[in-house]
Design an enzyme around this catalytic site. Structure first.
Site, PDB file in Angstrom:
ATOM      1  N   LYS A  61      28.262  47.077  47.878  1.00 28.50           N
ATOM      2  CA  LYS A  61      28.372  48.234  46.970  1.00 28.50           C
ATOM      3  C   LYS A  61      28.851  47.717  45.628  1.00 28.50           C
ATOM      4  CE  LYS A  61      32.974  49.200  48.813  1.00 28.50           C
ATOM      5  NZ  LYS A  61      33.763  50.065  49.665  1.00 28.50           N
ATOM      6  N   ASP A  95      35.468  39.206  48.268  1.00 27.91           N
ATOM      7  CA  ASP A  95      35.991  39.066  49.627  1.00 27.91           C
ATOM      8  C   ASP A  95      35.391  40.109  50.560  1.00 27.91           C
ATOM      9  OD1 ASP A  95      37.541  41.516  49.470  1.00 27.91           O
ATOM     10  OD2 ASP A  95      38.562  40.420  47.906  1.00 27.91           O
ATOM     11  N   ASP A 126      28.999  45.956  53.721  1.00 26.37           N
ATOM     12  CA  ASP A 126      29.558  46.898  52.746  1.00 26.37           C
ATOM     13  C   ASP A 126      29.155  46.546  51.309  1.00 26.37           C
ATOM     14  OD1 ASP A 126      32.930  48.117  52.049  1.00 26.37           O
ATOM     15  OD2 ASP A 126      30.952  49.056  51.984  1.00 26.37           O
ATOM     16  N   THR A 179      33.336  54.451  50.239  1.00 23.56           N
ATOM     17  CA  THR A 179      32.057  54.861  49.656  1.00 23.56           C
ATOM     18  C   THR A 179      30.952  54.783  50.705  1.00 23.56           C
ATOM     19  OG1 THR A 179      32.885  53.533  47.838  1.00 23.56           O
ATOM     20  CG2 THR A 179      30.654  54.390  47.602  1.00 23.56           C
ATOM     21  N   ASN A 218      32.002  45.591  44.915  1.00 26.17           N
ATOM     22  CA  ASN A 218      32.125  44.259  45.542  1.00 26.17           C
ATOM     23  C   ASN A 218      31.237  43.225  44.868  1.00 26.17           C
ATOM     24  OD1 ASN A 218      33.910  45.252  47.373  1.00 26.17           O
ATOM     25  ND2 ASN A 218      32.425  45.490  49.041  1.00 26.17           N
TER      26      ASN A 218
HETATM   27  C1  LIG Z   1      42.258  46.274  48.610  1.00 26.89           C
HETATM   28  C2  LIG Z   1      43.093  46.631  47.609  1.00 26.89           C
HETATM   29  C3  LIG Z   1      42.729  46.374  46.291  1.00 26.89           C
HETATM   30  C4  LIG Z   1      41.517  45.781  46.008  1.00 26.89           C
HETATM   31  N1  LIG Z   1      40.919  45.451  44.853  1.00 26.89           N
HETATM   32  C5  LIG Z   1      39.802  44.842  45.140  1.00 26.89           C
HETATM   33  C6  LIG Z   1      38.876  44.284  44.125  1.00 26.89           C
HETATM   34  C7  LIG Z   1      39.657  43.845  42.890  1.00 26.89           C
HETATM   35  C8  LIG Z   1      38.793  43.052  41.906  1.00 26.89           C
HETATM   36  N2  LIG Z   1      38.171  41.961  42.636  1.00 26.89           N
HETATM   37  C9  LIG Z   1      38.131  40.666  42.149  1.00 26.89           C
HETATM   38  N3  LIG Z   1      38.266  40.474  40.835  1.00 26.89           N
HETATM   39  C10 LIG Z   1      38.219  39.218  40.334  1.00 26.89           C
HETATM   40  N4  LIG Z   1      38.059  38.129  41.077  1.00 26.89           N
HETATM   41  C11 LIG Z   1      37.932  38.306  42.397  1.00 26.89           C
HETATM   42  N5  LIG Z   1      37.785  37.396  43.392  1.00 26.89           N
HETATM   43  N6  LIG Z   1      37.750  38.046  44.568  1.00 26.89           N
HETATM   44  C12 LIG Z   1      37.887  39.369  44.365  1.00 26.89           C
HETATM   45  C13 LIG Z   1      37.983  39.557  42.990  1.00 26.89           C
HETATM   46  C14 LIG Z   1      37.364  42.372  43.746  1.00 26.89           C
HETATM   47  C15 LIG Z   1      38.176  43.096  44.768  1.00 26.89           C
HETATM   48  N7  LIG Z   1      39.643  44.800  46.426  1.00 26.89           N
HETATM   49  C16 LIG Z   1      40.708  45.401  46.999  1.00 26.89           C
HETATM   50  C17 LIG Z   1      41.050  45.660  48.316  1.00 26.89           C
END
Ligand SMILES: c1ccc2[nH]c(C3CCN(c4ncnc5[nH]ncc45)CC3)nc2c1
Length: 328
Positions: free
Chosen positions: A147, A163, A145, A184, A150
């Protein structure tokens, strides 16, 4: 580094709980949960805490156990361009992932400011993604995935894959042969979009091609006014590349965006070397890049460590209270 057995037995970790963390800001929200910037009370360290509601996971996908075991694999991954999963734990109603905090925000937030990246800057980020995907593939993991949302930037400005879509749970169709894809689709390989359940690592090389196209031109190669037309374009439309791209860029994109996985650049046992040796990456010193010795094109500005200025205010303005009743 995780202490090796020769350093003696690892001290048993007290079971971690949500109370070990102060919620500072919401930095992401999706159907299955939220992501917070949190501070670990014991060490004052900052992390991204992803909270997934079990109820919504169990309803939509494989059981929680197999999702949790997937986390155990992810905890073992250590790579400069993959966000580290430090801890994973659960309560009766929620799963918690404690992730390295990528304070630079989404790479594409910075792309939006510049609209298009130069070929040199695109090669820098794309090369970091190649190393991250190569590492996952070496562990038998297909990212599936890739995109823009991510791909984050760490404090220094290096790209980090976040993640592993543990919250994106493809709906299993009744016949078990096809998946109805959600989210997406513009970056998904044709074999994923048409719902095939048996695909290989070459789906990630297609998505890399779409991301590179997006960085160089400001949009993915196959877009349309609605989901059905976009799917049709991904499956059937001829690839038209803008005149202003270099020959090397056009050649690389043409080879990554091949609909036949077996003909796609990156296929085969050492396929990734065919990507690394492509002329588009000729200025990249892969050893220095892997050692984070190359200077990133953008160094994210951070007025203070706990600032979330690189994140969308539609999230960061949300109240950080977790729904009081655990069951919600
Ligand atoms: C389900 C619900 C809400 C979500 N928001 C995300 C994004 C949010 C922003 N993220 C990160 N930001 C900063 N450090 C980060 N470290 N790891 C991630 C990350 C990336 C993921 N994934 C989701 C899945």
């Amino acid at each position: 580094r995780t202490p090796s057995p020769s350093n003696g037995p690892r001290k048993p970790r007290r079971k971690m709980s949500p109370d070990d963390f102060d919620l500072l800001k919401v930095i992401g929200r999706g159907a299955y949960g939220k992501v917070y910037l949190v501070r670990h009370r014991a060490t004052q360290a900052l992390y991204a805490m992803k909270v997934l509601k079990k109820a919504s996971i169990v309803v939509h996908s494989k059981d929680t156990e197999s999702t949790m075991s997937e986390r155990k694999i992810l905890e073992a991954i250590r790579h400069p361009f993959i966000v580290k999963l430090h801890f994973a734990f659960q309560t009766d109603h929620r799963l918690y992932l404690i992730l390295e905090y990528a304070s630079g925000g989404e790479l594409f937030t910075h792309l939006a400011t510049e609209r298009m990246f130069s070929e040199e800057n695109t090669a820098f980020y794309a090369a970091q993604l190649v190393l991250a995907l190569e590492h996952l593939h070496s562990l038998g993991i297909i990212y599936r995935d890739l995109k823009p949302e991510n791909i984050m930037l760490d404090a220094e400005g290096n790209a980090v894959l976040t993640d592993f879509g543990l919250s994106k749970v493809p709906l299993e169709s009744s016949d078990g042969r096809t998946n109805t894809v959600c989210g997406t689709i513009e970056y998904m390989a044709p074999e994923v979009v048409c719902g095939k359940v048996h695909y290989d690592r070459t789906v990630d090389w297609w998505s890399l091609g779409v991301v590179i196209h997006d960085m160089l031109t400001g949009s993915p190669p196959f877009v349309a006014s609605n989901r059905k037309k976009t799917m049709d374009a991904i499956l059937n439309k001829k690839l038209n590349l803008p005149y202003y791209l270099s020959q090397d860029a056009k050649d690389l994109l043409g080879k990554l965006l091949r609909r036949a996985p077996s003909a796609r650049l990156g296929t085969g046992p050492n396929g990734v070397d065919n990507i690394k040796n492509h002329r588009f990456f000729r200025k990249i010193d892969w050893k220095k890049l892997a050692a984070r010795q190359l200077e990133p094109p953008i160094v994210p500005f951070l007025s203070e460590p706990e600032s979330v200025e690189n994140f969308d205010s539609k999230f960061t303005m949300l109240p950080v209270v977790e729904s009081p009743i655990e069951t919600r």
